[in-house]
Design a protein around this motif. Structure first.
Motif: not given
Length: 314
Positions: A197-203, A237-246, A264-270
């Motif tokens: 799942m990590h590989w498929a979603a990049g999360a 169930s879903i929300f945005d969060y700032s992890m430092g600069r990400d 599942m934590v997905m960087p917005k860049s991905i």
């Protein structure tokens, strides 16, 4: 004016097209991500159900219930070891053993040792002393307790990462248990689902128990901030969060069987990669229309002005 309207219309249509694509892409990503989390939860629930079944078979064994109270003149450790040998063991269960508090003995399907000797030569945790293991695992009351993934040193030669399941015996005695059932779950056998799942979603994927303890994560996943744990504990169930600069988007699915949370934590860049590609295409198309349209419109406006001047002079 008609030329200007046509140019603006073409550029506006590109913007509308992008907005619709962005909305549809976001919805598709959310649905597919939740579907993956739900499938992971179903697979894990099925495996944990088999752990509970094995636990119940052992904990409610009548021979064990008699022997663990010190009545060794009726049944012996050999009887328990023979029963343990006959219990089915699934491929993701590395091993299991029983600790007897009154005699300080640990019994597996094949061997019996005093607890400290067992810890020294059979199964010990990396960086954990015997006294800590005794206090954390053997002496406390546990009910379907899962300990976070740790490295297990087996036979002083093999190394495995395991998730430890602990159930006190008997289950209705919480003041001072007479024994403990410990089941070692091979992390490698179940982490494959998370890594895929990590590989498929990049999360990054996290499994959190009902007490907020992180049981298992995907490879190279950073420590999950407490703020995210607090937020998902509020059933978000879903929300945005700032992890430092990400900037990240967090998705969470909860199991009804044991209240574990699959995060599942997905960087917005991905997360927004496909949307950003669409945005780049849309802006490029609009710029292309602008580059072609402005000179063409200027030439036609110039011709119109000259024709009007000639008409006035005539």
């Amino acid at each position: 004016i008609s030329y200007i309207i046509i140019l603006l219309l073409s550029m506006t249509s590109n913007v509308i097209y992008y907005q619709r694509m962005e909305k549809n892409t976001l919805e598709n990503i959310k649905r597919s991500s939740f579907a993956m989390l739900e499938q992971l939860q179903i697979d894990m629930d099925n495996k944990l159900r088999q752990v509970y079944e094995l636990s119940n078979n052992i904990v409610f064994d009548k021979k064990l219930a008699i022997l663990i109270k010190g009545n060794d003149y009726i049944f012996s450790y050999k009887d328990i070891m023979e029963d343990m040998m006959n219990y089915p063991k699934n491929e993701f269960i590395y091993d299991y053993y029983i600790y007897f508090y009154n005699t300080d003995q640990v019994v597996t399907a094949t061997v019996k040792f005093p607890s400290q000797r067992f810890y020294d030569i059979m199964y010990s945790y990396e960086g954990v002393e015997y006294s800590s293991w005794q206090d954390e695992v053997l002496s406390k009351y546990h009910f379907h307790t899962y300990l976070p993934s740790r490295q297990l040193n087996a036979y002083n030669s093999e190394k495995h990462r395991v998730i430890t399941f602990v159930q006190s015996i008997p289950i209705n005695r919480s003041d001072r248990p007479l024994g403990q059932l410990i089941i070692l779950i091979d992390e490698e056998k179940i982490s494959g689902m998370i890594d895929k799942m990590h590989w498929a979603a990049g999360a990054y994927i996290y499994i959190i128990d009902k007490n907020g303890e992180t049981i298992l994560t995907s490879k190279e996943a950073p420590l999950l901030p407490n703020e995210i744990k607090k937020q998902i504990s509020l059933s978000s169930s879903i929300f945005d969060y700032s992890m430092g600069r990400d900037e990240v988007t967090v998705l969470c699915h909860t199991s009804e069987q044991n209240n574990w949370k699959y995060v599942m934590v997905m960087p917005k860049s991905i997360f927004l990669a496909e949307i950003n590609r669409t945005k780049t295409f849309t802006l490029s198309l609009s710029l292309f229309c602008l580059i072609l349209g402005v000179p063409w419109l200027t030439n036609h406006m110039g011709d119109a002005c000259r024709q009007e001047c000639d008409r006035i002079q005539c």
